[in-house]
Design an enzyme around this catalytic site. Structure first.
Site, short mmCIF file in Angstrom:
data_model
loop_
_atom_site.label_atom_id
_atom_site.label_comp_id
_atom_site.label_asym_id
_atom_site.label_seq_id
_atom_site.Cartn_x
_atom_site.Cartn_y
_atom_site.Cartn_z
CD GLU A 45 0.42 -1.37 8.22
OE1 GLU A 45 0.11 -0.59 9.15
OE2 GLU A 45 0.86 -0.98 7.13
CD GLU A 58 7.59 0.00 7.56
OE1 GLU A 58 6.63 -0.73 7.26
OE2 GLU A 58 7.74 1.13 7.07
CE LYS A 118 3.18 -5.80 4.03
NZ LYS A 118 2.67 -4.70 4.87
CG ASP A 162 -0.39 0.01 2.52
OD1 ASP A 162 0.86 -0.06 2.62
OD2 ASP A 162 -1.14 0.10 3.52
CB SER A 163 4.57 1.70 -0.19
OG SER A 163 4.75 0.55 -0.98
CG ASP A 176 0.43 -4.03 2.27
OD1 ASP A 176 0.15 -4.64 3.31
OD2 ASP A 176 1.20 -3.04 2.23
O1 KIV Z 1 3.50 -1.07 1.64
C1 KIV Z 1 4.67 -1.50 1.60
O2 KIV Z 1 5.41 -1.28 0.64
C2 KIV Z 1 5.13 -2.26 2.75
C3 KIV Z 1 6.60 -2.51 2.84
C4 KIV Z 1 7.28 -1.29 3.30
C5 KIV Z 1 6.90 -3.68 3.70
O3 KIV Z 1 4.38 -2.62 3.59
#
Ligand code: KIV
Length: 254
Positions: free
Chosen positions: A109, A171, A107, A40-41, A79
């Site tokens: 959090e 992280e 994934k 989600d970056s 994510d």
């Molecule tokens: O969203 C993302 O790119 C991430 C990484 C920084 C692990 O969660």
């Protein structure tokens, strides 16, 4: 694919990178990395937002589909964005959308027992994420420097393992804490800003490629200076068009 098989038989450290589009996914796939994370970056690097808090399921599924077209063999982790796993029911619906879009795992959090148990019951492979949690963090500081915080991260990591996640992203935690966690778990840890003792490393692909001139956090390493390369190429194109050098006879149809 069973979750045990996603990173089974990986030789040495696990290498994961983010990707958000078809062409990049294809390149990462051809380079033979172990995992691709549709992170989600993308809220920051693709959409230009200040953080990941505005990323939606619609955004994530759009990008996961594009990445899946390029990554023919590399397992994709989707994510789960903020608000997509508020309840077990919502989480299950959304995780299934990731799998339909081409991801093999999701994934999420933090330590979310009910959500993880629900996903695991449905046989959905889950990757955990501890330490700095960008979806809820008030600041982007290293987490686990104070003992209480470090103990909580270690405890959460053990709980996540017991809940059945196949790997945990750590992280921005101190190297020694990441070492302790990595040694305490049977499942692999994948670090970003967590030092060398993790079982693998992940970076945001745009950071690795140096796509943003003035953005260089301590934990990333630039392997290219692509922002300068791109600006150089575009400037050259501009000059050649203005001066009539491009297109030449070889670029024209006769
Ligand atoms: O969203 C993302 O790119 C991430 C990484 C920084 C692990 O969660």
């Amino acid at each position: 694919m069973k979750q045990e098989d996603i990173i089974k038989n990986k030789k040495g450290k696990i290498v994961m990178l983010t990707a958000y589009d078809y062409q990049m996914a294809k390149l990462l796939d051809e380079a033979g990395i172990d995992l691709i994370l549709v992170g989600d970056s993308l809220g920051m690097v693709f959409q230009g937002k200040p953080d990941t808090k505005g990323v939606t399921m619609g955004d994530m599924i759009y990008h996961t589909r594009a990445v899946a077209r390029g990554a023919k063999t590399t397992p994709i982790v989707g994510d789960m964005p903020i608000n997509s796993y508020k309840t077990p029911k919502i989480a299950l619906q959304n995780a299934k959308k990731f799998l339909q879009a081409g991801a093999l795992a999701v994934k999420l959090e933090g330590n979310q027992p009910k959500i993880i148990l629900t996903l695991r019951k449905a046989k959905i492979p889950v990757m955990g994420h501890l330490g700095l949690l960008p979806q809820t963090a008030e600041n982007y500081r290293v987490k686990g420097k104070i003992q209480e915080e470090a103990e909580k991260i270690l405890k959460d990591a053990k709980e996540l393992e017991n809940l059945g996640v196949f790997s945990i992203v750590l992280e921005c935690v101190p190297e020694n804490l990441a070492k302790k966690i990595s040694r305490a778990l049977k499942i692999p840890t994948i670090g970003i800003g967590a030092g060398k003792y993790c079982d693998g490393q992940v970076l945001v692909i745009n950071d690795l490629l140096g796509m943003q001139e003035n953005f260089k956090p301590k934990h990333t390493k630039r392997y290219l200076d692509l922002s300068s390369e791109i600006k150089g190429a575009v400037t050259k194109f501009k000059e050649e068009v203005k001066t009539g050098i491009f297109p030449g006879p070889e670029h024209s149809f006769h």
